[in-house]
Design a protein around this motif. Structure first.
Motif, mmCIF file in Angstrom:
data_model
loop_
_atom_site.group_PDB
_atom_site.id
_atom_site.type_symbol
_atom_site.label_atom_id
_atom_site.label_comp_id
_atom_site.label_asym_id
_atom_site.label_seq_id
_atom_site.Cartn_x
_atom_site.Cartn_y
_atom_site.Cartn_z
ATOM 1 N N PHE A 6 5.457 13.454 2.009
ATOM 2 C CA PHE A 6 5.746 12.390 3.188
ATOM 3 C C PHE A 6 5.179 13.051 4.520
ATOM 4 C CE2 PHE A 6 8.405 11.932 7.072
ATOM 5 C CZ PHE A 6 8.143 10.499 7.316
ATOM 6 N N SER A 7 5.262 14.430 4.794
ATOM 7 C CA SER A 7 4.723 14.817 6.066
ATOM 8 C C SER A 7 3.404 14.811 6.208
ATOM 9 C CB SER A 7 5.216 16.264 6.359
ATOM 10 O OG SER A 7 5.250 16.911 5.278
ATOM 11 N N VAL A 8 2.565 14.925 5.115
ATOM 12 C CA VAL A 8 1.128 14.571 5.225
ATOM 13 C C VAL A 8 0.631 13.268 5.463
ATOM 14 C CG1 VAL A 8 -0.857 14.630 3.647
ATOM 15 C CG2 VAL A 8 0.818 16.261 3.310
ATOM 16 N N LEU A 9 1.465 12.278 4.921
ATOM 17 C CA LEU A 9 1.218 10.980 5.180
ATOM 18 C C LEU A 9 1.433 10.476 6.682
ATOM 19 C CD1 LEU A 9 0.226 8.420 3.893
ATOM 20 C CD2 LEU A 9 2.450 7.844 3.488
ATOM 21 N N ALA A 10 2.557 10.981 6.976
ATOM 22 C CA ALA A 10 3.208 10.629 8.358
ATOM 23 C C ALA A 10 2.440 11.244 9.497
ATOM 24 C CB ALA A 10 4.836 11.089 8.469
ATOM 25 N N MET A 11 2.235 12.615 9.228
ATOM 26 C CA MET A 11 1.334 13.244 10.341
ATOM 27 C C MET A 11 -0.130 12.553 10.356
ATOM 28 S SD MET A 11 3.278 15.926 11.681
ATOM 29 C CE MET A 11 4.939 15.759 11.096
ATOM 30 N N PHE A 62 -5.855 16.571 3.362
ATOM 31 C CA PHE A 62 -5.379 15.079 3.425
ATOM 32 C C PHE A 62 -4.918 14.426 4.561
ATOM 33 C CE2 PHE A 62 -5.280 15.971 -1.403
ATOM 34 C CZ PHE A 62 -5.932 14.894 -1.890
ATOM 35 N N THR A 63 -4.434 15.318 5.355
ATOM 36 C CA THR A 63 -3.651 14.898 6.755
ATOM 37 C C THR A 63 -4.950 14.210 7.507
ATOM 38 O OG1 THR A 63 -1.946 16.667 6.519
ATOM 39 C CG2 THR A 63 -2.210 15.278 8.633
ATOM 40 N N ALA A 64 -6.050 15.042 7.516
ATOM 41 C CA ALA A 64 -6.933 14.621 8.375
ATOM 42 C C ALA A 64 -7.610 13.372 7.688
ATOM 43 C CB ALA A 64 -8.110 15.992 8.294
ATOM 44 N N LEU A 69 0.750 -1.061 0.049
ATOM 45 C CA LEU A 69 0.046 0.136 0.047
ATOM 46 C C LEU A 69 0.893 1.136 0.109
ATOM 47 C CD1 LEU A 69 -2.877 1.044 -0.015
ATOM 48 C CD2 LEU A 69 -2.790 1.083 2.543
ATOM 49 N N GLY A 70 2.040 1.354 0.853
ATOM 50 C CA GLY A 70 2.571 2.239 0.820
ATOM 51 C C GLY A 70 3.443 2.716 -0.684
#
Lengths: 323, 499
Positions: B206-211, B415-417, B175-176
Motif C-alpha cells: 500500500f505505501s508504495v502505491l500511495a507514496m 516501484f514508488t518512483a 484499476l485499483g
C-alpha cells in the motif's frame, strides 16, 4: 531508519571500545532475518532468544523482518548472503522442511545447502474445531470426516503457512486430500471465522488457539505431540485420542548460509544454548506454550536431522495436495 | 453501574506517573512518525518492541497503543499540509484538507482535525467501555459473504460520489482492484501479474502505491510551476476554528464518530472504510455538494473523526476476542504475547487492570494529542516555510526511507518512483487517484472474502442473497447505482460536478 541509528550507535560504541572487541567473531551487529511480519510466533521467538544471544555475543542481534511467499523470500535472502556469520535467519517447519515440496522453484536447499545452528523452540500443533460441531472427540471427528468429507470446511492461513502444512499432512493421513480448504491471510482472520462458526476446523499452533480453547469459544480434539501440553492439560495427545500417526510440531530454528566459519557457528550455538538455559528467557518461551528443545536438537547436527526427518514426513502429503 | 467502577479502576492504573509518562512518549513518537511520510506505525512498533521488554505489560501496551493512534493523528497533518496520505485512512483527508491549506486555512484544517479526533476519541472510549462485549457479537455476524457485500456497497458509493466523470472514477476503481490482484494467489500459490519479479510475489505494498501516486506525483506536479503554489507556506491562518466553522463541523464530527466507530469493530480492517464512508455521507447530505474537494470543512471534520473512532474501536475485537482486525493490531498481539499475556476472550476478566487501564489511557492519550498538537501545529506549518528546493528533496528522501523500511526491499523504492510518474499522468488526464487507492485497499480483502464465501458455499453465488445481512447490503448497493444512473439524476450530477 531506527535500525540505521542503532547501527551507527553500535558502530560508535565499537570504535570507542577499542581494538580488543574488534578481533574475532562477532565484531559488528549480526542480522537475524525473520521471514515473517513482526508480531507473529516466529518473530516473537526470534526477539526473545535474540535478546539473550546478544548478551553472550557482545554484539546486538538485529532482527530484520523480510516477509513473503510463506517465509521463503526472507530465507532465500539469508541463505544467499555472504557466509560470514553476520547474516543468519530464524526459520520454521515450513521454510526448512516443507518448502522443497511446497515451492518447486525454491532457490535454497534446506536439506543439504544450509548451515543449521540449532532449534530455538517448538510449538505443539492442535486440531481445533468450532464449538458447535457435532463431534466431541477425535475419533468421532475422524469418522465423520471419512464418512462425509464434502460436509467439512477447513481453514488455513495461506499456502505454505504452518496451519496449511500441518493440516495438509492431517488430510493426507486421513485419506481426504481434497477436503474443502478455505484460505485466509493469517491465523487471526481464520480464527475469527472459526469462532463465529463459518468454518469447521483447522490445525494451528498452541499459542494462537490456547486462550480461545480455555474460554470455550472453540474446542480442541487433540495435541499432535508425544506429551500433553502443560498449558492445556485437559487436551489429549493424538496417541491417546486414537490417531498416533499424526505427530508434528511447529518448531523454530536458526540457520545460516553454508560455508560459515567454524568459529561463528560455534559461538552462535553457544549463545543459543546459553539463551535457552537462561531461566528468564526459558520462562518467556514456556509462557507462550512453547517447548524448550532438547540439548541434542540445539546443535547443527541435531537440527539438521530434524529438518530432514520432517521433510521426509511431509513430502508425500504436500506433493499430493491439490493446487 | 459496573462500567463506572471498571473505568475508575482503569483511570487508577492509567494515571500512575509511569503510565502517564509512557502514554505521553507513545503519543509524541506516534505523532512524529505519523507526520513523517512513509514511516508508519507498523515499522515503529516492531522496532520499539524489544525496548518494552523491561516494562510491565500494561505500561508497554499503553505506550504502543499511543504510538498507533498518535500516528493516525500525525498522518492527517501530512495529508493536509503536503497532500501525502501516510496511512490508508488518511487518503480522504487529502481531498479537502489540502484544499483548505491551499486557501490559507491550513491552521483551521489542522485544528478541526485535532478537535474532531479528540471528540471521536472520547466517544469511542465510552463505547469501548460500555459496549465492548456486546459489540463483539455483532462483529461475529459478519462472515465472508457479509464482508464481501459490504465492500461491494462501499465501492458503489465510491463510484457514484467521486468527483468528476463517473466513468473515470469507475475506471480508477477497477484499476485499483486490478493492481490489488498482483502477487501470489492465496489458494494455489500461483504467481499472478508478477512478470517473474520476486519482489512482486507478495503484491504491491500500500505505501508504495500511495507514496508514489500521491507523494511523488504531487512533488512532480509542483515542479511544473515552482513558485505558483506558495500560498500554503505563506499563510497558515488561525489555528482554532471560528464559530461558523464549529457549527459546520459539529454534526459531521458526530456522524463520523458513529460511522468510523461502527466500521472499526468489523474484522478485516473495517477501519479503512470509516473515513471514506463518512466523507461520502457528508457529501451526500450537504446542501451544496460542489464545495467538496475544494476545501469543505465537513470533508475534514467527518473523516478525521471517523478515522480516530475506528482506530480505537479496532481494539475491541483484539481485547474482547483476542483476534486482531488489522496489521497493527496483529503486532499488538505480538506485544501482548511477548509480555506473557496471550490475547483471548479472557483478557477482560483475567487482566482487568490491563484491559481497563488501556481503555482509560486512550482517553488520556487523546487529551494529550490535543495538547501536544495544537501548539505543535505552528511547528509543523513552519516546516512548510522551508523553501521547496529543500523541502521536496527532503520529502522524497523521507518517502524513500519509509518505503524501504516497510519490507527492506530496494525494488519497492523503484516501484514508488514508477507510480509517481503514473500518478503525474493521472493528474494531467484529470483522473482522481483516491478511488484507485480505495479499490486497491479493498481489492485484496474483497477477492479473499469472495473466494472464501464461494468455497464455503461450494461455488453457489446464491449465498450472497440467502444471508439476510449480505442481501441487505447488496440491495443498498444496487439502489445507489440505479439512482445515480437515472437520466434525471445523472444530468443533475453532471451539473454539480462539471464545475
Amino acid at each position: 531508519m531506527k535500525k540505521t541509528v542503532f547501527g551507527i550507535a553500535a558502530a560508535l560504541s565499537l570504535a570507542l571500545a577499542g581494538t580488543a572487541v574488534a578481533q574475532g567473531y562477532p565484531n559488528k551487529p549480526v542480522t537475524m532475518i525473520v521471514p515473517f511480519a513482526a508480531g507473529g510466533p516466529t518473530d516473537i521467538i526470534a526477539r526473545i532468544v535474540g535478546d539473550h544471544m546478544s548478551k553472550t555475543l557482545g554484539q546486538q542481534i538485529v532482527i530484520e523482518n523480510v516477509a513473503g511467499a510463506g517465509g521463503t523470500t526472507g530465507i532465500t535472502r539469508a541463505m544467499t548472503a555472504a557466509p560470514d556469520g553476520y547474516t543468519i535467519a530464524m526459520g520454521h517447519l515450513g521454510t526448512f522442511s516443507a518448502a522443497p515440496a511446497t515451492y518447486p522453484g525454491l532457490k535454497y536447499d534446506p536439506l543439504n545447502g544450509i548451515q543449521p545452528i540449532g532449534l530455538a523452540g517448538g510449538t505443539p500443533i492442535l486440531i481445533v474445531a468450532r464449538k458447535n460441531l457435532e463431534a466431541n472427540d477425535l475419533k468421532s471427528f475422524v469418522a465423520a470426516i471419512k464418512a462425509t468429507p464434502d460436509k467439512f470446511n477447513e481453514a488455513h492461513a495461506g499456502l505454505g503457512s504452518v496451519s496449511w502444512t500441518t493440516c495438509t499432512l492431517l488430510k493426507g493421513q486421513l485419506g481426504v486430500p481434497k477436503l474443502n480448504a478455505v484460505a485466509y491471510r493469517g491465523t487471526g482472520p481464520a480464527l475469527n471465522d472459526l469462532v463465529s462458526g463459518q468454518i469447521d476446523f483447522m490445525c494451528d499452533q498452541i499459542v494462537s488457539v490456547a486462550e480461545q480453547i480455555k474460554a470455550g469459544t472453540i474446542k480442541a480434539f487433540a495435541v499432535a505431540s508425544v506429551q500433553r501440553s502443560p498449558a492445556l492439560p485437559d487436551v489429549p495427545t493424538t496417541t491417546e485420542a486414537g490417531l498416533p500417526e499424526y505427530q508434528i510440531e511447529a518448531w523454530n530454528g536458526i540457520a545460516g548460509p553454508k560455508g560459515m566459519p567454524k568459529e561463528a557457528v560455534d559461538k552462535l550455538v553457544d549463545a543459543l544454548n546459553k539463551a535457552l538455559n537462561d531461566e528468564a528467557t526459558k520462562k518467556r518461551l514456556l509462557d507462550l506454550g512453547a517447548v524448550i528443545p532438547t540439548a541434542a536438537d540445539r546443535t547443527p547436527d541435531g537440527f539438521g536431522a530434524v529438518i530432514k526427518r520432517d521433510a521426509a514426513k511431509l513430502d508425500p502429503a504436500l506433493k499430493n495436495a491439490p493446487r | 453501574m459496573d462500567m463506572f467502577s471498571n473505568l475508575a479502576l482503569g483511570f487508577g492504573v492509567a494515571l500512575s506517573f509511569q503510565n502517564l509518562a509512557l502514554c505521553f512518549v507513545g503519543c509524541l513518537v506516534g505523532t512524529l512518525i505519523g507526520v513523517l511520510p512513509g514511516v508508519g506505525p507498523i515499522a515503529t512498533i516492531s522496532i520499539l518492541l524489544p525496548i518494552t521488554f523491561g516494562l510491565d505489560p500494561t505500561g508497554a501496551l499503553i505506550m504502543l497503543a499511543g504510538i498507533y493512534y498518535g500516528a493516525q493523528y500525525g498522518g492527517s497533518t501530512t495529508a493536509i499540509l503536503v497532500n501525502i496520505p501516510g496511512e490508508a485512512t488518511a487518503v480522504v483527508t487529502t481531498l479537502d484538507g489540502h484544499q483548505m491549506a491551499k486557501q490559507g486555512r491550513a491552521g483551521i484544517a489542522l485544528g478541526t482535525a485535532a478537535i474532531g479526533s479528540f471528540v471521536a476519541g472520547c466517544f469511542a472510549t465510552v463505547v469501548i467501555a460500555a459496549l465492548g462485549a456486546p459489540l463483539t457479537k455483532m462483529a461475529l455476524l459478519f462472515g465472508p459473504a457479509e464482508y464481501f457485500s459490504l465492500m461491494v456497497m462501499g465501492l458503489c458509493f465510491a463510484v457514484v460520489l467521486a468527483r468528476g466523470s463517473i466513468l473515470k472514477a469507475f475506471c480508477m476503481i477497477m484499476l485499483g482492484l486490478l493492481l490489488s490482484t498482483v502477487g501470489t494467489d492465496l489458494e494455489t500459490g500461483q504467481e499472478r501479474l508478477t512478470f517473474g519479479i520476486p519482489a512482486l510475489a507478495d503484491g504491491i505494498d500500500f505505501s508504495v502505491l500511495a507514496m508514489g501516486i500521491f507523494g511523488f506525483a504531487e512533488v512532480l506536479r509542483n515542479l511544473e510551476a515552482p513558485e505558483a503554489r506558495d500560498v500554503v507556506r505563506a499563510k497558515i491562518g488561525r489555528l482554532l476554528p471560528g464559530w461558523s466553522d464549529i457549527k459546520q463541523s459539529v454534526m459531521p464530527c458526530l456522524r463520523g464518530t458513529f460511522i468510523g466507530g461502527t466500521l472499526g469493530i468489523l474484522p478485516g480492517n473495517g477501519a479503512v472504510l470509516g473515513p471514506f464512508a463518512s466523507y461520502t455521507v457528508e457529501k451526500k447530505i450537504a446542501k451544496d455538494p460542489s464545495r467538496f474537494g475544494k476545501g469543505a470543512i465537513e470533508g475534514v471534520a467527518g473523516p478525521e473523526s471517523a478515522n480516530n473512532a475506528g482506530a480505537q474501536t479496532a481494539f475491541i475485537p483484539l481485547l474482547t476476542l483476542g483476534i486482531p482486525p488489522n496489521a497493527v493490531m496483529a503486532l499488538m498481539v505480538g506485544a501482548m504475547t511477548i509480555h506473557g499475556i496471550i490475547p483471548g476472550p479472557q483478557v477482560m476478566t483475567r487482566n482487568p487492570e490491563l484491559f481497563w487501564g488501556m481503555i482509560a489511557s486512550m482517553w488520556i492519550g487523546n487529551l494529550m494529542l490535543l495538547i501536544i498538537n495544537l501548539p505543535l501545529v505552528g511547528l509543523w506549518v513552519k516546516l512548510l516555510q522551508v523553501p521547496y528546493r529543500l523541502m521536496f528533496p527532503a520529502i522524497l528522501i523521507f518517502c524513500c526511507i519509509g518505503i524501504y523500511s516497510v519490507n527492506n526491499q530496494p525494488l519497492d523504492v523503484a516501484f514508488t518512483a514508477m507510480f509517481g510518474l503514473f500518478g503525474y499522468l493521472l493528474i494531467k488526464l484529470g483522473f482522481e487517484p483516491a478511488p484507485l487507492l480505495l479499490g486497491f485497499v479493498l481489492g485484496k480483502l474483497m477477492e479473499e472474502k469472495l473466494r472464501q464465501a464461494l468455497i464455503i458455499s461450494r461455488g453457489s453465488f446464491v449465498t450472497f442473497l440467502e444471508r439476510p445481512i449480505s442481501a441487505g447490503l447488496l440491495l443498498v448497493a444496487v439502489a445507489v447505482l440505479v439512482i445515480a444512473l437515472l437520466p434525471s439524476m445523472s444530468k443533475k450530477r453532471d451539473e454539480v460536478f462539471t464545475e
